[in-house]
Structure formats: C-alpha cells, structure tokens
Write an enzyme that holds these catalytic residues in place. Structure first.
Site, PDB file in Angstrom:
ATOM      1  N   ARG A  50     -15.552 -36.189 -18.900  1.00 10.42           N
ATOM      2  CA  ARG A  50     -16.053 -37.235 -17.999  1.00 10.42           C
ATOM      3  C   ARG A  50     -17.577 -37.166 -17.892  1.00 10.42           C
ATOM      4  O   ARG A  50     -18.187 -36.135 -18.112  1.00 10.42           O
ATOM      5  CB  ARG A  50     -15.401 -37.151 -16.633  1.00 10.42           C
ATOM      6  CG  ARG A  50     -15.596 -35.845 -15.917  1.00 10.42           C
ATOM      7  CD  ARG A  50     -14.777 -35.824 -14.635  1.00 10.42           C
ATOM      8  NE  ARG A  50     -14.456 -34.486 -14.216  1.00 10.42           N
ATOM      9  CZ  ARG A  50     -13.461 -34.184 -13.392  1.00 10.42           C
ATOM     10  NH1 ARG A  50     -12.678 -35.130 -12.915  1.00 10.42           N
ATOM     11  NH2 ARG A  50     -13.230 -32.938 -13.043  1.00 10.42           N
ATOM     12  N   GLU A  61     -18.533 -39.280 -10.824  1.00 10.45           N
ATOM     13  CA  GLU A  61     -18.069 -39.169 -12.212  1.00 10.45           C
ATOM     14  C   GLU A  61     -17.365 -40.441 -12.672  1.00 10.45           C
ATOM     15  O   GLU A  61     -16.696 -41.114 -11.884  1.00 10.45           O
ATOM     16  CB  GLU A  61     -17.067 -38.008 -12.325  1.00 10.45           C
ATOM     17  CG  GLU A  61     -17.689 -36.676 -11.985  1.00 10.45           C
ATOM     18  CD  GLU A  61     -16.650 -35.585 -11.715  1.00 10.45           C
ATOM     19  OE1 GLU A  61     -16.938 -34.446 -12.076  1.00 10.45           O
ATOM     20  OE2 GLU A  61     -15.582 -35.883 -11.159  1.00 10.45           O
ATOM     21  N   THR A  89     -13.892 -35.841   1.017  1.00 11.66           N
ATOM     22  CA  THR A  89     -14.547 -35.097  -0.067  1.00 11.66           C
ATOM     23  C   THR A  89     -14.453 -35.893  -1.370  1.00 11.66           C
ATOM     24  O   THR A  89     -15.412 -35.964  -2.140  1.00 11.66           O
ATOM     25  CB  THR A  89     -13.864 -33.717  -0.254  1.00 11.66           C
ATOM     26  OG1 THR A  89     -14.011 -32.978   0.965  1.00 11.66           O
ATOM     27  CG2 THR A  89     -14.477 -32.930  -1.397  1.00 11.66           C
ATOM     28  N   ARG A 117      -1.686 -38.270  -8.363  1.00 13.59           N
ATOM     29  CA  ARG A 117      -1.642 -37.892  -9.785  1.00 13.59           C
ATOM     30  C   ARG A 117      -2.015 -36.432  -9.975  1.00 13.59           C
ATOM     31  O   ARG A 117      -1.500 -35.765 -10.878  1.00 13.59           O
ATOM     32  CB  ARG A 117      -2.470 -38.841 -10.648  1.00 13.59           C
ATOM     33  CG  ARG A 117      -3.997 -38.699 -10.606  1.00 13.59           C
ATOM     34  CD  ARG A 117      -4.490 -37.536 -11.469  1.00 13.59           C
ATOM     35  NE  ARG A 117      -5.836 -37.678 -11.947  1.00 13.59           N
ATOM     36  CZ  ARG A 117      -6.819 -36.798 -11.740  1.00 13.59           C
ATOM     37  NH1 ARG A 117      -6.633 -35.715 -11.000  1.00 13.59           N
ATOM     38  NH2 ARG A 117      -8.008 -37.003 -12.266  1.00 13.59           N
ATOM     39  N   ALA A 144      -7.279 -32.503   2.243  1.00 12.20           N
ATOM     40  CA  ALA A 144      -6.713 -33.822   1.921  1.00 12.20           C
ATOM     41  C   ALA A 144      -5.675 -33.771   0.800  1.00 12.20           C
ATOM     42  O   ALA A 144      -4.684 -34.505   0.821  1.00 12.20           O
ATOM     43  CB  ALA A 144      -7.848 -34.778   1.547  1.00 12.20           C
ATOM     44  N   GLY A 230      -9.220 -26.440  -7.203  1.00 15.02           N
ATOM     45  CA  GLY A 230     -10.528 -26.716  -6.577  1.00 15.02           C
ATOM     46  C   GLY A 230     -11.736 -26.428  -7.452  1.00 15.02           C
ATOM     47  O   GLY A 230     -12.814 -26.973  -7.206  1.00 15.02           O
ATOM     48  N   GLY A 231     -11.608 -25.586  -8.482  1.00 18.08           N
ATOM     49  CA  GLY A 231     -12.748 -25.314  -9.369  1.00 18.08           C
ATOM     50  C   GLY A 231     -12.800 -26.390 -10.428  1.00 18.08           C
ATOM     51  O   GLY A 231     -12.109 -26.323 -11.434  1.00 18.08           O
ATOM     52  N   ASP A 232     -13.589 -27.439 -10.185  1.00 20.96           N
ATOM     53  CA  ASP A 232     -13.528 -28.607 -11.071  1.00 20.96           C
ATOM     54  C   ASP A 232     -14.897 -29.201 -11.333  1.00 20.96           C
ATOM     55  O   ASP A 232     -15.037 -30.377 -11.604  1.00 20.96           O
ATOM     56  CB  ASP A 232     -12.583 -29.666 -10.477  1.00 20.96           C
ATOM     57  CG  ASP A 232     -13.051 -30.171  -9.116  1.00 20.96           C
ATOM     58  OD1 ASP A 232     -14.010 -29.596  -8.565  1.00 20.96           O
ATOM     59  OD2 ASP A 232     -12.476 -31.151  -8.613  1.00 20.96           O
TER      60      ASP A 232
HETATM   61  P1  NAD Z   1     -10.886 -31.120   1.537  1.00 17.60           P
HETATM   62  O1  NAD Z   1     -12.332 -30.941   1.821  1.00 17.60           O
HETATM   63  O2  NAD Z   1     -10.134 -32.177   2.249  1.00 17.60           O
HETATM   64  O3  NAD Z   1     -10.086 -29.733   1.780  1.00 17.60           O
HETATM   65  C1  NAD Z   1     -10.552 -28.505   1.320  1.00 17.60           C
HETATM   66  C2  NAD Z   1     -10.069 -27.419   2.271  1.00 17.60           C
HETATM   67  O4  NAD Z   1     -10.458 -26.135   1.735  1.00 17.60           O
HETATM   68  C3  NAD Z   1     -10.680 -27.507   3.673  1.00 17.60           C
HETATM   69  O5  NAD Z   1      -9.649 -27.601   4.645  1.00 17.60           O
HETATM   70  C4  NAD Z   1     -11.482 -26.217   3.811  1.00 17.60           C
HETATM   71  O6  NAD Z   1     -11.496 -25.700   5.136  1.00 17.60           O
HETATM   72  C5  NAD Z   1     -10.752 -25.291   2.855  1.00 17.60           C
HETATM   73  N1  NAD Z   1     -11.510 -24.147   2.382  1.00 17.60           N
HETATM   74  C6  NAD Z   1     -12.812 -24.101   1.966  1.00 17.60           C
HETATM   75  N2  NAD Z   1     -13.141 -22.839   1.621  1.00 17.60           N
HETATM   76  C7  NAD Z   1     -12.040 -22.076   1.807  1.00 17.60           C
HETATM   77  C8  NAD Z   1     -11.746 -20.699   1.625  1.00 17.60           C
HETATM   78  N3  NAD Z   1     -12.683 -19.838   1.204  1.00 17.60           N
HETATM   79  N4  NAD Z   1     -10.501 -20.242   1.898  1.00 17.60           N
HETATM   80  C9  NAD Z   1      -9.531 -21.103   2.363  1.00 17.60           C
HETATM   81  N5  NAD Z   1      -9.760 -22.424   2.565  1.00 17.60           N
HETATM   82  C10 NAD Z   1     -10.988 -22.900   2.296  1.00 17.60           C
HETATM   83  O7  NAD Z   1     -10.811 -31.333  -0.055  1.00 17.60           O
HETATM   84  P2  NAD Z   1      -9.600 -31.937  -0.911  1.00 17.60           P
HETATM   85  O8  NAD Z   1      -9.749 -33.408  -1.082  1.00 17.60           O
HETATM   86  O9  NAD Z   1      -8.322 -31.385  -0.408  1.00 17.60           O
HETATM   87  O10 NAD Z   1      -9.957 -31.297  -2.322  1.00 17.60           O
HETATM   88  C11 NAD Z   1      -9.804 -29.907  -2.522  1.00 17.60           C
HETATM   89  C12 NAD Z   1     -10.440 -29.517  -3.840  1.00 17.60           C
HETATM   90  O11 NAD Z   1      -9.676 -30.072  -4.931  1.00 17.60           O
HETATM   91  C13 NAD Z   1     -11.856 -30.024  -4.015  1.00 17.60           C
HETATM   92  O12 NAD Z   1     -12.640 -28.969  -4.554  1.00 17.60           O
HETATM   93  C14 NAD Z   1     -11.726 -31.158  -5.023  1.00 17.60           C
HETATM   94  O13 NAD Z   1     -12.903 -31.327  -5.779  1.00 17.60           O
HETATM   95  C15 NAD Z   1     -10.582 -30.650  -5.855  1.00 17.60           C
HETATM   96  N6  NAD Z   1      -9.832 -31.671  -6.581  1.00 17.60           N
HETATM   97  C16 NAD Z   1      -9.419 -31.349  -7.841  1.00 17.60           C
HETATM   98  C17 NAD Z   1      -8.678 -32.271  -8.555  1.00 17.60           C
HETATM   99  C18 NAD Z   1      -8.187 -31.914  -9.920  1.00 17.60           C
HETATM  100  O14 NAD Z   1      -7.661 -32.759 -10.619  1.00 17.60           O
HETATM  101  N7  NAD Z   1      -8.267 -30.668 -10.323  1.00 17.60           N
HETATM  102  C19 NAD Z   1      -8.359 -33.526  -7.997  1.00 17.60           C
HETATM  103  C20 NAD Z   1      -8.759 -33.799  -6.691  1.00 17.60           C
HETATM  104  C21 NAD Z   1      -9.497 -32.861  -5.983  1.00 17.60           C
END
Ligand code: NAD
Length: 345
Positions: A50, A61, A89, A117, A144, A230-232
């Site tokens: 991307r 992105e 986020t 998805r 979320a 989350g590592g993305d």
């Molecule tokens: P969000 O901000 O709604 O939720 C993230 C949560 O993580 C929060 O509740 C926060 O308090 C918690 N958190 C932060 N640091 C922490 C830690 N050290 N220990 C425990 N909890 C902790 O975000 P989201 O929309 O749920 O997205 C989560 C992650 O997933 C983001 O990094 C996002 O970029 C990633 N994501 C990845 C994909 C993928 O396809 N791989 C798709 C969507 C989102």
C-alpha cells in the site's frame, strides 16, 4: 440519466443495517469465505504494497488491487492519538470499479467493513494454523477492533473462552459489556501475562505509534498461535523480537509485511510462508503441536477487495444503498461542456 452513471453508495447507516439484518456472525463467515476464495486465486491479482503517507500523528494509506475484471482500492488512516480526541484510530472508505469501462460500481464506507474483514481474515487464518481443538483466546487490546475479532474467532475458529486485558480498564469494561450476550465465557485479566495463561490463541490488537512490547518471550509457550494485528506500520510493533525467532511466521504479502509488520524487526531474508500458499495446499501450515505459529497481520488490499465484493453481492437482495450521481453523463460523450451550457438554461 442512464443507470450506469449512478453509483451505489453504502453509508455507515446502511452498513450497520446490513450487519444487523444479516447477523454479524453469518456476515463474518460470508466475508471470510470470499477472502478465502480470493486468496485461492492469488496469482490472478495485481499486487503492490500500500501507498502510505506518514505524519507525526499517524498514517493515511491507499490500498489498490485488481483481478482483471474488478479494480478496488481502500482509503484508510491509522491515528493512535485520535482516541484522546474522541475520534476513531482507524476510518476508511473504498471503491470497486469495472475494469472494462473504468466506471465505479460501488462506493462504500469501510470503517466497519475494515473491522469485519480484519476479524474475518484473522479467524480464517487461525482455522489453518491454530492448534487442534483451541477453545481459549487471550485478547490484549480491547478497543474498536476487539469485539469483531472475538466474534469472528467464535464463528469461524470455535473459540468458547476469552481472556481480556487492556491498559485502560474502561476499554475492557466496554468490551465485556458488548460481549455479555455472546455466549462466550469472559474473564477479565489483571495483566497481559495473566491474560495469556492457558490461552491457545493470543490476539494482540493494541494501538501505539512506537515499537511496543505487548508480549515478551517468556509469555509465549509451545504450541500457541499468535494473531498479531496491531503492528501494521513502520516503527509500530507489538512483539518482542525473540518471539519472532521462535515462531513460524505467516504473512499476507511479504513485500508489504516486511515494511510494516512485526517482520520489520528481522532481516529481509528471514523465511516466511505466504498464507495463500497454505490455503491452496502448496505450503504447509502448522506441522507440529508444539510449534508457535504467528500471523503477522498488516491487512492487505485483496481482503478489502473481497469484503467490497461481498457487500456488492448483497445490494440487490437487501436494497441497503443509495444511488449517487457521481459520474457526468452528457448527451453525447464528447459534449461535456455542452452539458454545462444546457444546465445553465
Ligand atoms: P483502538 O485505539 O480503538 O484500541 C486500541 C486499544 O489498545 C486501546 O483500548 C488501548 O488502551 C489499548 N492498548 C494500547 N497499548 C496497550 C498495551 N500496552 N497493553 C494493552 N492494551 C493496550 O484501536 P483499534 O481500532 O482497535 O485498532 C487496534 C490496532 O489494530 C491498531 O494498531 C490498528 O492500526 C490495527 N489494525 C490492524 C489491522 C490489520 O489488518 N492488521 C486492521 C485494523 C486495525
């Protein structure tokens, strides 16, 4: 105006109705089936990492792909600091187009659809890689994406027990409340270490724009499947490097994952297995009950394409869209300016 020039648009409201009318679990299963079908014809797709525009607060992105008949792209952001401002986020929208004419055939919200998805992909991958009979999942990060992940693992991978942890107890409160009627056995945990006790699957779904260490090496026992969501993004990871060295790593599209995933911590030559090959049977998934399998998820364009394809297939049945007057339609194609003059009266 010819119908060809009206583009079906699925708003957030229509997407919510589609999820509620279909049922979230059947919808997750339907999206996972479409993703699996598209991964099995991987070689038909144009693929590219991307295109990312980074800024101090986050990233914006564009994620394009095409199978030669349809072209799709998603616009998506990732801004961990947004939560503090009362904003999401991750937000997104996407388009599908007809390759033959270049005309868009669908415009859709994709904030909800991305959560669906991502969850469907995670659970589909777990069906190939998680240890036999896995029933307990730890979920670290209760934001979320989290409920979607959980419900997909329930519907697709057979999870019955969930162990939750978030550094913010309010996030865990929300998640427990939202899942109270899910039929899952929920346990609130005091730490990430506590959450992984007895879990055969560990999902990390936290958001922080830094190299974080959500899991350390000692927390991951033999035989576990890790679903690392989350590592993305460059500079944004969740796992200690030593875990990667003990794991068999499975990825969507290596050129993108090596830039954005947990894999950015390892040399570019580190071996990985591509998931489409596991799904087509040309590569092995889990081969040993003691093996640690890691899905280093970053989210790939084909998953969005599949999700949009699923949504498009539901439109005629549900009517859950509105037509947008998005494409100019002069009486004769070359007379675009004449269309303007006629509109002036
Ligand atoms: P969000 O901000 O709604 O939720 C993230 C949560 O993580 C929060 O509740 C926060 O308090 C918690 N958190 C932060 N640091 C922490 C830690 N050290 N220990 C425990 N909890 C902790 O975000 P989201 O929309 O749920 O997205 C989560 C992650 O997933 C983001 O990094 C996002 O970029 C990633 N994501 C990845 C994909 C993928 O396809 N791989 C798709 C969507 C989102």
């Amino acid at each position: 105006m010819k119908n060809l020039n009206l583009v079906p648009f699925v708003s957030v409201d229509h997407m919510m109705k589609l999820v509620l009318e279909t049922g979230i679990e059947p919808m997750l299963v339907g999206i996972a089936d479409t993703i699996e079908a598209d991964f099995k014809r991987w070689e038909h797709f144009d693929k590219t990492p991307r295109v990312a525009a980074h800024s101090p607060n986050g990233v914006i992105e564009l994620m394009p792909t095409s199978d030669g008949d349809l072209y799709g792209f998603k616009y998506v952001n990732g801004h961990p600091v947004n939560m503090g401002k009362g904003l999401q986020t991750v937000t997104a929208f996407g388009v599908l187009s007809n390759v033959e004419t270049g005309y868009p055939v669908l415009l859709s919200e994709m904030t909800l659809l991305t959560a669906l998805r991502t969850a469907a992909t995670s659970a589909l991958v777990a069906r190939y890689l998680a240890p036999e009979g896995a029933r307990t999942m730890a979920m670290i990060g209760n934001g979320a994406q989290s409920e979607f992940q959980v419900l997909a693992f329930k519907a697709i991978a057979g999870i019955t027990h969930l162990r939750l942890y978030d550094i913010d107890p309010i996030a865990t409160d929300k998640c427990m409340e939202n899942l109270k009627d899910s039929g899952l056995h929920l346990t609130r945990c005091a730490s990430a270490q506590d959450a992984v006790e007895g879990a055969e699957i560990i999902t990390t779904v936290t958001a922080d724009k830094q190299y974080a260490t959500i899991l350390t090496d000692n927390m991951v026992g033999a035989g576990v499947h890790i679903n690392a969501i989350g590592g993305d993004c460059p500079g944004k990871t969740e796992l200690h490097r030593d875990i990667l060295l003990r794991s068999s790593i499975f990825v969507e599209y290596p050129p993108q994952t090596r830039i954005e995933g947990e894999l950015q911590q390892l040399p570019a030559t580190h071996p990985v297995t591509e998931l489409w090959q596991v799904m087509t049977g040309t590569a092995k998934g889990r081969t040993d009950p003691r093996q640690i399998t890691l899905f280093d998820s970053v989210g790939f364009a084909i998953e969005d394409f599949s999700a949009l394809r699923y949504v498009r297939d539901q439109l005629a049945r549900t009517g859950l869209f509105q037509n947008l007057d998005m494409l100019a339609d002069p009486d004769t194609p070359r007379d675009l300016y004449g269309m303007l003059l006629r509109a002036a009266g």
